[in-house]
Design a protein around this motif. Sequence first.
Motif, PDB file in Angstrom:
ATOM      1  N   ASP A 143      28.012  90.867  63.343  1.00 33.54           N
ATOM      2  CA  ASP A 143      29.078  90.192  63.429  1.00 33.54           C
ATOM      3  C   ASP A 143      29.990  91.384  64.059  1.00 33.54           C
ATOM      4  O   ASP A 143      31.209  91.579  64.926  1.00 33.54           O
ATOM      5  CB  ASP A 143      29.387  89.241  64.189  1.00 33.54           C
ATOM      6  CG  ASP A 143      30.327  88.649  65.479  1.00 33.54           C
ATOM      7  OD1 ASP A 143      30.623  89.077  66.257  1.00 33.54           O
ATOM      8  OD2 ASP A 143      31.511  88.314  64.647  1.00 33.54           O
TER       9      ASP A 143
ATOM     10  N   THR B  13      32.580  94.002  65.303  1.00 38.45           N
ATOM     11  CA  THR B  13      34.227  93.086  65.848  1.00 38.45           C
ATOM     12  C   THR B  13      34.660  94.749  65.618  1.00 38.45           C
ATOM     13  O   THR B  13      35.654  95.340  66.097  1.00 38.45           O
ATOM     14  CB  THR B  13      34.606  92.548  64.980  1.00 38.45           C
ATOM     15  OG1 THR B  13      33.609  91.214  65.473  1.00 38.45           O
ATOM     16  CG2 THR B  13      36.022  92.383  65.408  1.00 38.45           C
TER      17      THR B  13
ATOM     18  N   ALA C  21      34.860  97.507  67.779  1.00 43.36           N
ATOM     19  CA  ALA C  21      35.395  96.930  69.648  1.00 43.36           C
ATOM     20  C   ALA C  21      36.603  97.681  69.149  1.00 43.36           C
ATOM     21  O   ALA C  21      37.335  97.936  70.340  1.00 43.36           O
ATOM     22  CB  ALA C  21      34.865  94.922  69.992  1.00 43.36           C
ATOM     23  N   THR C  22      36.933  97.254  67.653  1.00 45.51           N
ATOM     24  CA  THR C  22      38.474  97.761  67.754  1.00 45.51           C
ATOM     25  C   THR C  22      38.828  99.301  67.602  1.00 45.51           C
ATOM     26  O   THR C  22      39.512  99.604  68.266  1.00 45.51           O
ATOM     27  CB  THR C  22      38.760  97.742  66.358  1.00 45.51           C
ATOM     28  OG1 THR C  22      38.839  95.975  66.185  1.00 45.51           O
ATOM     29  CG2 THR C  22      40.155  98.361  65.547  1.00 45.51           C
TER      30      THR C  22
ATOM     31  N   TYR D 218      38.483 100.577  71.102  1.00 41.96           N
ATOM     32  CA  TYR D 218      39.872  99.837  72.088  1.00 41.96           C
ATOM     33  C   TYR D 218      40.598 102.029  71.434  1.00 41.96           C
ATOM     34  O   TYR D 218      42.096 101.694  72.437  1.00 41.96           O
ATOM     35  CB  TYR D 218      40.398  98.953  71.251  1.00 41.96           C
ATOM     36  CG  TYR D 218      41.711  99.062  72.188  1.00 41.96           C
ATOM     37  CD1 TYR D 218      41.641  98.708  73.572  1.00 41.96           C
ATOM     38  CD2 TYR D 218      42.997  98.916  71.180  1.00 41.96           C
ATOM     39  CE1 TYR D 218      42.689  98.149  74.249  1.00 41.96           C
ATOM     40  CE2 TYR D 218      44.071  98.621  72.265  1.00 41.96           C
ATOM     41  CZ  TYR D 218      44.793  98.234  73.759  1.00 41.96           C
ATOM     42  OH  TYR D 218      45.437  97.761  74.053  1.00 41.96           O
ATOM     43  N   LEU D 219      40.969 101.908  70.651  1.00 39.55           N
ATOM     44  CA  LEU D 219      41.464 102.690  69.767  1.00 39.55           C
ATOM     45  C   LEU D 219      41.045 104.190  70.395  1.00 39.55           C
ATOM     46  O   LEU D 219      42.591 105.387  69.760  1.00 39.55           O
ATOM     47  CB  LEU D 219      42.279 102.421  68.454  1.00 39.55           C
ATOM     48  CG  LEU D 219      42.447 100.880  67.637  1.00 39.55           C
ATOM     49  CD1 LEU D 219      42.278 100.933  65.886  1.00 39.55           C
ATOM     50  CD2 LEU D 219      44.398 100.859  68.592  1.00 39.55           C
TER      51      LEU D 219
ATOM     52  N   PHE E 166      33.798  86.639  65.899  1.00 39.79           N
ATOM     53  CA  PHE E 166      34.556  86.409  66.712  1.00 39.79           C
ATOM     54  C   PHE E 166      34.629  85.882  67.821  1.00 39.79           C
ATOM     55  O   PHE E 166      35.991  85.361  68.211  1.00 39.79           O
ATOM     56  CB  PHE E 166      35.378  88.079  67.290  1.00 39.79           C
ATOM     57  CG  PHE E 166      36.325  88.309  67.203  1.00 39.79           C
ATOM     58  CD1 PHE E 166      37.636  88.724  65.182  1.00 39.79           C
ATOM     59  CD2 PHE E 166      36.739  88.792  67.784  1.00 39.79           C
ATOM     60  CE1 PHE E 166      38.583  88.651  66.318  1.00 39.79           C
ATOM     61  CE2 PHE E 166      38.543  88.708  68.377  1.00 39.79           C
ATOM     62  CZ  PHE E 166      39.147  89.010  67.836  1.00 39.79           C
TER      63      PHE E 166
ATOM     64  N   PRO F 110      43.676  95.189  69.788  1.00 36.80           N
ATOM     65  CA  PRO F 110      43.064  96.120  68.570  1.00 36.80           C
ATOM     66  C   PRO F 110      44.293  96.452  67.485  1.00 36.80           C
ATOM     67  O   PRO F 110      44.478  97.112  68.308  1.00 36.80           O
ATOM     68  CB  PRO F 110      41.603  95.963  68.551  1.00 36.80           C
ATOM     69  CG  PRO F 110      40.936  95.520  70.079  1.00 36.80           C
ATOM     70  CD  PRO F 110      42.005  95.553  70.751  1.00 36.80           C
TER      71      PRO F 110
ATOM     72  N   ILE G 262      45.178  94.535  63.224  1.00 35.24           N
ATOM     73  CA  ILE G 262      44.320  93.197  63.375  1.00 35.24           C
ATOM     74  C   ILE G 262      42.422  94.184  64.122  1.00 35.24           C
ATOM     75  O   ILE G 262      42.960  94.827  64.824  1.00 35.24           O
ATOM     76  CB  ILE G 262      44.786  92.433  64.385  1.00 35.24           C
ATOM     77  CG1 ILE G 262      44.501  90.846  63.518  1.00 35.24           C
ATOM     78  CG2 ILE G 262      44.867  92.812  66.145  1.00 35.24           C
ATOM     79  CD1 ILE G 262      44.716  89.827  64.542  1.00 35.24           C
ATOM     80  N   ILE G 263      41.998  93.668  63.221  1.00 38.13           N
ATOM     81  CA  ILE G 263      40.672  94.145  63.792  1.00 38.13           C
ATOM     82  C   ILE G 263      39.867  92.638  64.545  1.00 38.13           C
ATOM     83  O   ILE G 263      39.764  91.913  64.367  1.00 38.13           O
ATOM     84  CB  ILE G 263      39.799  94.086  62.880  1.00 38.13           C
ATOM     85  CG1 ILE G 263      40.317  95.603  61.742  1.00 38.13           C
ATOM     86  CG2 ILE G 263      37.766  94.145  62.944  1.00 38.13           C
ATOM     87  CD1 ILE G 263      40.176  96.174  61.819  1.00 38.13           C
ATOM     88  N   GLY G 264      39.483  93.300  66.075  1.00 38.87           N
ATOM     89  CA  GLY G 264      39.113  92.179  66.615  1.00 38.87           C
ATOM     90  C   GLY G 264      38.823  92.982  68.139  1.00 38.87           C
ATOM     91  O   GLY G 264      38.565  93.909  68.597  1.00 38.87           O
ATOM     92  N   ILE G 265      37.813  91.870  68.788  1.00 39.38           N
ATOM     93  CA  ILE G 265      37.292  92.236  70.420  1.00 39.38           C
ATOM     94  C   ILE G 265      37.767  91.887  71.085  1.00 39.38           C
ATOM     95  O   ILE G 265      39.486  90.864  71.484  1.00 39.38           O
ATOM     96  CB  ILE G 265      36.251  91.469  70.764  1.00 39.38           C
ATOM     97  CG1 ILE G 265      34.850  92.202  69.450  1.00 39.38           C
ATOM     98  CG2 ILE G 265      35.615  91.959  71.730  1.00 39.38           C
ATOM     99  CD1 ILE G 265      33.276  91.086  69.418  1.00 39.38           C
ATOM    100  N   PRO G 266      39.527  92.513  71.730  1.00 44.55           N
ATOM    101  CA  PRO G 266      40.321  92.086  72.987  1.00 44.55           C
ATOM    102  C   PRO G 266      39.594  91.275  74.035  1.00 44.55           C
ATOM    103  O   PRO G 266      38.403  91.689  74.700  1.00 44.55           O
ATOM    104  CB  PRO G 266      40.682  93.902  73.086  1.00 44.55           C
ATOM    105  CG  PRO G 266      39.192  95.169  73.105  1.00 44.55           C
ATOM    106  CD  PRO G 266      38.649  94.225  72.610  1.00 44.55           C
TER     107      PRO G 266
END
Lengths: 156, 98
Positions: free
Chosen positions: A93, A97, A100-101, A104-105, B18, B37, B46-50
Amino acid sequence: MTEDVNKQEHATLFLGCPEVPVQMGISLYLSHMLRKSGRQVTIAANPSVIKLARVADPERHYMDKMIDLDRCIGDIAEKKRSTDIAILFAHNDAGITYAATVRYLHPGRLVLVLFGRHAEELVSSVDFPCEMIVEKAVHDPSGLRKKIDEVFQWPA
Amino acid sequence: MACVEDLNKEIVLSGASFKEAREYVEAHCKEIYYVEPGFRLFEKHIIGIPPIAIGLDGDMVLFPFTKPCYGTFLIRAEHAEEASRLRSLGLKTTKEKK
Protein backbone atom coordinates in the motif's frame (compact mmCIF):
# COMPACT_ATOMS: atom_id res chain seq x y z
CA MET A 1 22.56 21.55 -42.24
CA THR A 2 19.86 20.91 -39.66
CA GLU A 3 20.40 21.60 -36.04
CA ASP A 4 20.18 18.56 -33.81
CA VAL A 5 17.40 19.42 -31.44
CA ASN A 6 16.87 15.90 -30.14
CA LYS A 7 16.79 16.02 -26.39
CA GLN A 8 17.86 12.92 -24.53
CA GLU A 9 14.84 11.44 -22.76
CA HIS A 10 15.10 11.22 -19.00
CA ALA A 11 13.65 8.38 -16.93
CA THR A 12 13.37 8.21 -13.16
CA LEU A 13 12.97 4.90 -11.33
CA PHE A 14 11.24 5.25 -7.97
CA LEU A 15 12.17 2.36 -5.69
CA GLY A 16 10.69 1.78 -2.25
CA CYS A 17 11.23 -0.96 0.29
CA PRO A 18 13.68 -3.59 -1.04
CA GLU A 19 12.25 -6.52 0.93
CA VAL A 20 10.95 -8.34 -2.19
CA PRO A 21 14.04 -9.79 -3.90
CA VAL A 22 13.06 -9.19 -7.53
CA GLN A 23 13.01 -5.41 -7.13
CA MET A 24 16.79 -4.99 -6.97
CA GLY A 25 17.56 -7.29 -9.89
CA ILE A 26 14.83 -6.04 -12.19
CA SER A 27 15.59 -2.39 -11.43
CA LEU A 28 19.29 -2.92 -12.26
CA TYR A 29 18.16 -4.53 -15.52
CA LEU A 30 15.66 -1.78 -16.31
CA SER A 31 18.17 0.98 -15.57
CA HIS A 32 20.70 -0.73 -17.82
CA MET A 33 18.22 -1.13 -20.68
CA LEU A 34 16.96 2.44 -20.40
CA ARG A 35 20.53 3.73 -20.56
CA LYS A 36 21.40 1.38 -23.40
CA SER A 37 18.41 2.75 -25.33
CA GLY A 38 19.81 6.28 -25.03
CA ARG A 39 17.97 7.62 -22.02
CA GLN A 40 19.35 9.34 -18.96
CA VAL A 41 18.33 7.52 -15.80
CA THR A 42 17.99 8.68 -12.20
CA ILE A 43 17.28 6.26 -9.37
CA ALA A 44 15.12 7.71 -6.60
CA ALA A 45 15.19 5.25 -3.74
CA ASN A 46 15.07 4.78 -0.02
CA PRO A 47 18.46 4.54 1.77
CA SER A 48 18.44 0.71 1.89
CA VAL A 49 18.02 0.45 -1.88
CA ILE A 50 20.81 2.95 -2.47
CA LYS A 51 23.13 0.90 -0.24
CA LEU A 52 22.21 -2.30 -2.10
CA ALA A 53 22.81 -0.65 -5.46
CA ARG A 54 26.20 0.73 -4.40
CA VAL A 55 27.31 -2.72 -3.23
CA ALA A 56 25.94 -4.53 -6.28
CA ASP A 57 27.21 -1.98 -8.80
CA PRO A 58 30.29 -0.34 -7.28
CA GLU A 59 31.50 1.18 -10.55
CA ARG A 60 27.99 2.33 -11.41
CA HIS A 61 27.73 0.55 -14.73
CA TYR A 62 23.98 0.07 -14.30
CA MET A 63 22.84 2.72 -11.84
CA ASP A 64 24.60 6.06 -11.92
CA LYS A 65 22.64 9.00 -10.58
CA MET A 66 20.91 8.19 -7.30
CA ILE A 67 18.86 10.38 -4.99
CA ASP A 68 16.85 9.86 -1.84
CA LEU A 69 13.23 9.00 -2.68
CA ASP A 70 11.56 11.64 -0.50
CA ARG A 71 14.04 14.32 -1.56
CA CYS A 72 13.33 13.56 -5.22
CA ILE A 73 9.58 13.89 -4.68
CA GLY A 74 10.15 17.11 -2.76
CA ASP A 75 12.23 18.48 -5.63
CA ILE A 76 9.48 17.57 -8.13
CA ALA A 77 6.87 19.23 -5.90
CA GLU A 78 8.98 22.38 -5.79
CA LYS A 79 9.55 22.27 -9.59
CA LYS A 80 13.31 21.91 -9.10
CA ARG A 81 13.34 18.57 -10.88
CA SER A 82 11.34 16.88 -13.63
CA THR A 83 11.46 13.73 -15.69
CA ASP A 84 10.00 12.47 -18.95
CA ILE A 85 9.14 8.98 -17.74
CA ALA A 86 8.40 8.05 -14.14
CA ILE A 87 8.65 4.33 -13.41
CA LEU A 88 7.47 3.26 -9.97
CA PHE A 89 7.85 -0.10 -8.28
CA ALA A 90 5.18 -1.04 -5.73
CA HIS A 91 4.47 -4.21 -3.80
CA ASN A 92 2.41 -2.78 -0.93
CA ASP A 93 0.00 0.00 0.00
CA ALA A 94 2.86 2.40 0.72
CA GLY A 95 4.17 1.86 -2.81
CA ILE A 96 0.75 2.71 -4.25
CA THR A 97 0.66 5.82 -2.03
CA TYR A 98 4.01 6.96 -3.41
CA ALA A 99 2.82 6.23 -6.97
CA ALA A 100 -0.34 8.31 -6.42
CA THR A 101 1.85 11.15 -5.15
CA VAL A 102 4.11 11.06 -8.21
CA ARG A 103 1.05 10.78 -10.47
CA TYR A 104 -0.30 14.00 -8.96
CA LEU A 105 3.01 15.84 -9.37
CA HIS A 106 4.23 14.44 -12.71
CA PRO A 107 2.05 15.07 -15.78
CA GLY A 108 4.03 12.88 -18.17
CA ARG A 109 4.32 9.16 -18.82
CA LEU A 110 4.03 7.02 -15.69
CA VAL A 111 4.65 3.29 -15.63
CA LEU A 112 3.65 1.45 -12.45
CA VAL A 113 5.26 -1.94 -11.85
CA LEU A 114 3.19 -3.99 -9.40
CA PHE A 115 5.03 -7.05 -8.14
CA GLY A 116 5.26 -9.33 -5.12
CA ARG A 117 2.81 -11.82 -3.63
CA HIS A 118 -0.06 -9.32 -3.58
CA ALA A 119 0.51 -7.74 -7.01
CA GLU A 120 -2.90 -8.68 -8.39
CA GLU A 121 -4.75 -7.52 -5.25
CA LEU A 122 -3.05 -4.13 -5.48
CA VAL A 123 -4.48 -3.43 -8.94
CA SER A 124 -7.90 -2.48 -7.51
CA SER A 125 -6.34 0.24 -5.36
CA VAL A 126 -4.86 2.05 -8.36
CA ASP A 127 -7.42 4.70 -9.31
CA PHE A 128 -5.17 7.07 -11.26
CA PRO A 129 -4.11 6.97 -14.92
CA CYS A 130 -0.90 5.05 -15.62
CA GLU A 131 0.54 2.17 -17.61
CA MET A 132 0.57 -0.91 -15.38
CA ILE A 133 2.83 -3.93 -15.42
CA VAL A 134 1.52 -6.60 -13.04
CA GLU A 135 3.40 -9.77 -12.15
CA LYS A 136 3.19 -11.91 -9.02
CA ALA A 137 6.97 -12.06 -8.90
CA VAL A 138 8.89 -12.51 -5.64
CA HIS A 139 12.14 -14.35 -6.40
CA ASP A 140 12.02 -15.00 -10.13
CA PRO A 141 12.29 -11.85 -12.28
CA SER A 142 11.78 -13.63 -15.64
CA GLY A 143 8.08 -12.88 -16.05
CA LEU A 144 8.52 -9.29 -14.96
CA ARG A 145 11.41 -8.80 -17.35
CA LYS A 146 9.34 -10.15 -20.24
CA LYS A 147 6.49 -7.73 -19.51
CA ILE A 148 8.88 -4.79 -19.11
CA ASP A 149 10.47 -5.67 -22.47
CA GLU A 150 7.01 -5.67 -24.09
CA VAL A 151 6.17 -2.23 -22.69
CA PHE A 152 9.45 -0.55 -23.62
CA GLN A 153 10.12 -2.32 -26.95
CA TRP A 154 13.90 -1.89 -26.72
CA PRO A 155 15.62 -1.12 -30.02
CA ALA A 156 17.52 -4.09 -31.45
CA MET B 1 9.12 25.14 12.27
CA ALA B 2 9.70 21.56 13.44
CA CYS B 3 10.69 18.56 11.35
CA VAL B 4 8.51 15.42 11.70
CA GLU B 5 11.39 13.47 13.23
CA ASP B 6 11.86 16.10 15.95
CA LEU B 7 8.22 16.42 16.92
CA ASN B 8 6.90 15.36 20.29
CA LYS B 9 4.39 13.01 18.73
CA GLU B 10 1.98 10.18 19.38
CA ILE B 11 1.54 7.43 16.82
CA VAL B 12 -2.19 6.86 16.53
CA LEU B 13 -2.06 4.20 13.78
CA SER B 14 0.92 2.28 12.44
CA GLY B 15 1.24 -0.06 9.50
CA ALA B 16 -2.09 1.20 8.21
CA SER B 17 -3.20 1.62 4.64
CA PHE B 18 -3.45 5.20 3.45
CA LYS B 19 -7.24 4.80 3.16
CA GLU B 20 -7.48 3.65 6.81
CA ALA B 21 -5.53 6.70 7.93
CA ARG B 22 -7.81 9.06 6.01
CA GLU B 23 -10.94 7.34 7.36
CA TYR B 24 -9.63 7.66 10.91
CA VAL B 25 -9.09 11.41 10.51
CA GLU B 26 -12.55 11.84 9.00
CA ALA B 27 -14.19 9.80 11.77
CA HIS B 28 -12.38 11.39 14.72
CA CYS B 29 -11.78 15.04 13.83
CA LYS B 30 -14.30 17.85 13.66
CA GLU B 31 -11.91 20.24 11.93
CA ILE B 32 -10.42 18.75 8.76
CA TYR B 33 -8.40 20.28 5.95
CA TYR B 34 -7.71 18.56 2.65
CA VAL B 35 -4.37 19.01 0.90
CA GLU B 36 -2.76 17.60 -2.23
CA PRO B 37 0.32 15.35 -2.47
CA GLY B 38 3.54 17.31 -2.09
CA PHE B 39 1.97 19.81 0.33
CA ARG B 40 4.62 20.91 2.82
CA LEU B 41 3.82 19.94 6.40
CA PHE B 42 6.38 19.97 9.20
CA GLU B 43 9.14 20.59 6.63
CA LYS B 44 8.26 17.44 4.65
CA HIS B 45 6.44 17.11 1.36
CA ILE B 46 3.49 14.96 2.25
CA ILE B 47 3.14 11.60 0.51
CA GLY B 48 -0.43 10.49 -0.07
CA ILE B 49 -3.38 9.60 -2.22
CA PRO B 50 -5.39 12.77 -2.84
CA PRO B 51 -7.31 14.24 -1.16
CA ILE B 52 -5.16 13.99 1.98
CA ALA B 53 -7.05 14.68 5.20
CA ILE B 54 -5.34 16.54 8.02
CA GLY B 55 -7.23 16.89 11.29
CA LEU B 56 -6.94 19.69 13.84
CA ASP B 57 -8.10 19.84 17.44
CA GLY B 58 -6.87 23.04 19.05
CA ASP B 59 -3.09 22.93 18.62
CA MET B 60 -3.08 19.19 17.89
CA VAL B 61 -2.36 18.19 14.27
CA LEU B 62 -3.34 14.70 13.07
CA PHE B 63 -1.72 13.72 9.80
CA PRO B 64 -0.60 10.68 7.74
CA PHE B 65 3.09 9.91 7.30
CA THR B 66 4.02 7.18 4.81
CA LYS B 67 7.30 5.29 4.75
CA PRO B 68 8.08 2.72 2.02
CA CYS B 69 8.93 -0.17 4.34
CA TYR B 70 6.46 0.48 7.14
CA GLY B 71 3.28 1.70 5.46
CA THR B 72 1.33 4.67 6.72
CA PHE B 73 1.50 6.06 10.24
CA LEU B 74 -1.13 8.42 11.55
CA ILE B 75 0.64 10.93 13.78
CA ARG B 76 -0.75 13.31 16.36
CA ALA B 77 1.50 16.19 17.33
CA GLU B 78 0.90 19.36 19.31
CA HIS B 79 2.19 22.33 17.35
CA ALA B 80 0.43 25.69 17.59
CA GLU B 81 2.42 27.30 14.78
CA GLU B 82 1.64 24.60 12.21
CA ALA B 83 -2.01 24.37 13.29
CA SER B 84 -2.33 28.13 12.88
CA ARG B 85 -0.63 28.04 9.49
CA LEU B 86 -3.01 25.34 8.24
CA ARG B 87 -6.01 27.39 9.35
CA SER B 88 -4.70 30.45 7.56
CA LEU B 89 -4.18 28.90 4.12
CA GLY B 90 -7.80 28.71 2.99
CA LEU B 91 -7.60 24.96 2.38
CA LYS B 92 -10.58 22.81 1.51
CA THR B 93 -12.59 21.67 4.51
CA THR B 94 -15.27 19.07 5.03
CA LYS B 95 -17.93 21.75 5.24
CA GLU B 96 -16.99 24.17 2.53
CA LYS B 97 -15.48 23.99 -0.91
CA LYS B 98 -12.46 26.10 -1.64
